[in-house]
Design an enzyme around this catalytic site. Structure first.
Site, PDB file in Angstrom:
ATOM      1  N   THR A   1       0.869  -1.177   0.000  1.00 19.48           N
ATOM      2  CA  THR A   1       0.000   0.000   0.000  1.00 19.48           C
ATOM      3  C   THR A   1       0.911   1.233   0.000  1.00 19.48           C
ATOM      4  O   THR A   1       1.359   1.667  -1.046  1.00 19.48           O
ATOM      5  CB  THR A   1      -0.961   0.006   1.206  1.00 19.48           C
ATOM      6  OG1 THR A   1      -0.222  -0.220   2.415  1.00 19.48           O
ATOM      7  CG2 THR A   1      -2.022  -1.080   1.049  1.00 19.48           C
TER       8      THR A   1
ATOM      9  N   LYS B   1       4.048  -7.177   3.847  1.00 19.74           N
ATOM     10  CA  LYS B   1       3.805  -5.766   3.585  1.00 19.74           C
ATOM     11  C   LYS B   1       3.494  -5.089   4.912  1.00 19.74           C
ATOM     12  O   LYS B   1       2.965  -5.699   5.844  1.00 19.74           O
ATOM     13  CB  LYS B   1       2.666  -5.556   2.577  1.00 19.74           C
ATOM     14  CG  LYS B   1       1.264  -5.915   3.033  1.00 19.74           C
ATOM     15  CD  LYS B   1       0.549  -4.871   3.865  1.00 19.74           C
ATOM     16  CE  LYS B   1       0.591  -3.515   3.198  1.00 19.74           C
ATOM     17  NZ  LYS B   1       0.031  -2.463   4.145  1.00 19.74           N
TER      18      LYS B   1
ATOM     19  N   THR C   1       0.422  -6.660  13.238  1.00 21.11           N
ATOM     20  CA  THR C   1       0.699  -5.332  12.698  1.00 21.11           C
ATOM     21  C   THR C   1       1.072  -5.293  11.221  1.00 21.11           C
ATOM     22  O   THR C   1       1.755  -4.383  10.802  1.00 21.11           O
ATOM     23  CB  THR C   1       1.803  -4.636  13.508  1.00 21.11           C
ATOM     24  OG1 THR C   1       3.023  -5.366  13.380  1.00 21.11           O
ATOM     25  CG2 THR C   1       1.454  -4.540  14.963  1.00 21.11           C
TER      26      THR C   1
ATOM     27  N   GLU D   1       5.987   4.678   7.253  1.00 26.16           N
ATOM     28  CA  GLU D   1       5.536   5.801   6.437  1.00 26.16           C
ATOM     29  C   GLU D   1       6.320   7.067   6.773  1.00 26.16           C
ATOM     30  O   GLU D   1       6.368   7.508   7.921  1.00 26.16           O
ATOM     31  CB  GLU D   1       4.039   6.024   6.647  1.00 26.16           C
ATOM     32  CG  GLU D   1       3.217   4.904   6.031  1.00 26.16           C
ATOM     33  CD  GLU D   1       1.759   4.961   6.363  1.00 26.16           C
ATOM     34  OE1 GLU D   1       0.970   4.336   5.648  1.00 26.16           O
ATOM     35  OE2 GLU D   1       1.396   5.623   7.363  1.00 26.16           O
TER      36      GLU D   1
ATOM     37  N   ASN E   1      -0.654  10.281   5.760  1.00 27.34           N
ATOM     38  CA  ASN E   1      -1.889   9.862   6.439  1.00 27.34           C
ATOM     39  C   ASN E   1      -2.972  10.935   6.486  1.00 27.34           C
ATOM     40  O   ASN E   1      -4.146  10.613   6.715  1.00 27.34           O
ATOM     41  CB  ASN E   1      -1.559   9.372   7.836  1.00 27.34           C
ATOM     42  CG  ASN E   1      -0.949   7.988   7.817  1.00 27.34           C
ATOM     43  OD1 ASN E   1      -1.647   7.000   7.633  1.00 27.34           O
ATOM     44  ND2 ASN E   1       0.372   7.921   7.945  1.00 27.34           N
TER      45      ASN E   1
END
Length: 407
Positions: free
Chosen positions: A153, A179, A190, A276, A402
């Site tokens: 993603t 992933k 997680t 991220e 995000n």
């Protein structure tokens, strides 16, 4: 043990494929298949979040039933979480479509989904994707890598590894892909990970091996403190290596567990380092502890501290944040006996001794903290137990990703 090139297709009898089904993303692959030529015994571990996605509920049902598993269908972009009876029904339809396309039992199809919570899957696109996957599947290493890319993603890179070991006179392979980049917090598991092996091993033994190993791998990583609704690790064993069955507690079992740990730890660290917006893998070692539990508590408290993570992002040796995180962790220790070190490929430096700062070069500390992999070592001088946790720095990039994730 030897690390080899490949991922899920490295083990004998496993095939993979990927396709662009247009589930959410455009102009990229977003569905993957992992298929075994022979039925597999299967083990699994899943999120402890009370809110569980439909694929988690489906896979737990499959694993607990003991039915042989022969395929995994994974989609990225939509998590199929908080989707009610309709979402669970789509799992059933997905399994039935895979069974038809692959000529296997629907009860032996497991499912993984990752992406936005609350959206319903475009099931007709999923079914069409399954038909393409069935036609494209093969055992090439390239197909395995492409499958690892398709499940991404916000990940910036695919994550895969394979190792081989000897069990008697036979070569056994363990391969895996994973992933994970955001919504990562150590609480089983997680992220998504799919591990394949051609070993002959019983279901109960396989489950014990997986359940024990996640405690020291996936459960020791954190990016942002959020435990996902979709966390899943599946381990499939098809027995095509034709070794003597691996029995719990034997030397062969210990060798298998070591190899499994190498794969899982590698994937876990890749997830943590690919957080991220991250620019560095942040490793924390709690040493000199009186118990494993104390060591894990301290290591995870440090790696989860947002203030510490931002200091790592700024290459700032702000050791007070680490000592503070240790103090609120719940573990008991004497702060006036703690030594703290920073280490990377640029060197190692002691920052505090017996709870107070030592004379050190800020310039040298900044150089050490400016590397892509940084380690903090906290020694509480209470015993011989250690634990390691992995995370990443916290940058503005995390917010950028995000703040508009759904768009």
């Amino acid at each position: 043990m030897e690390i080899i090139t490949g991922g899920v297709t490295a083990a004998t009898g496993f095939e993979a494929a990927s396709t662009a089904a247009g589930i959410k993303y455009q102009d990229r692959t977003d569905m993957a298949l992992v298929y075994s030529q022979a039925p597999c015994v299967a083990a699994g571990t899943f999120t402890t979040n009370v809110v569980k996605a439909a694929p988690v509920k489906w896979d737990r049902q499959v694993i607990e039933s003991g039915v042989p598993v022969q395929a995994v269908i994974v989609n990225s972009g939509i998590a199929n979480a908080c989707t009610g009876e309709e979402g669970f029904g789509y799992c059933k339809e997905t399994a039935e479509a895979a069974a038809e396309a692959l000529n296997i039992r629907a009860e032996g199809v497991t499912i993984g989904s990752t992406g936005v919570i609350g959206m319903q899957l475009p099931i007709e696109k999923v079914k069409a994707g399954i038909r393409v996957l069935a036609e494209k599947k093969n055992s090439s290493l390239d197909n395995g890598t492409d499958a690892a890319r398709a499940i991404m993603t916000t990940d910036t890179c695919e994550k895969e590894l394979a190792v081989i070991i000897k069990v008697g006179e036979k070569t056994v392979t363990i391969g895996g892909m994973a992933k994970g980049s955001g919504m990562i917090h150590p609480n089983m598991c997680t992220m998504l990970a799919f591990i394949t092996t051609d070993a002959v091993i019983g279901k109960d033994t396989l489950q014990k091996a997986l359940s024990e190993d996640v405690k020291d791998t996936y459960n020791m990583i954190s990016v942002d403190g959020d435990t996902s609704t979709n966390d899943t690790v599946l381990l499939l064993a098809n027995g095509m290596a034709e070794n003597e069955e691996i029995q719990y507690g034997t030397p062969e079992y210990e060798e298998f567990v070591k190899a499994l740990h190498v794969v899982n730890e590698y994937l876990a660290k890749k997830i943590a380092g690919d957080g991220e917006g991250a620019t560095a893998l942040f490793e924390v070692k709690a040493v000199g502890c009186e118990s494993v539990e104390q060591a894990k508590t301290l290591a995870k408290a440090i790696v989860c501290s947002n203030l510490t993570k931002t200091a790592i992002a700024g290459h700032d040796a702000n050791w007070g944040r680490i000592l503070c995180a240790m103090g609120y962790s719940g573990a008991q220790f004497d702060p006036e006996k703690v030594d703290l070190f920073f280490e990377s490929e640029a060197g190692k430096i002691k920052i505090i001794e017996n709870g107070t700062a030592v004379a050190y070069s800020e310039e040298e500390a900044t150089k050490i903290l400016s590397q892509k992999e940084v380690t903090a070592i906290a020694d509480v001088k209470m015993g011989e137990f250690t634990a390691t946790a992995w995370g990443c720095d916290l940058t503005h990039g995390y917010i950028d990703i995000n703040a508009d994730y759904r768009s």
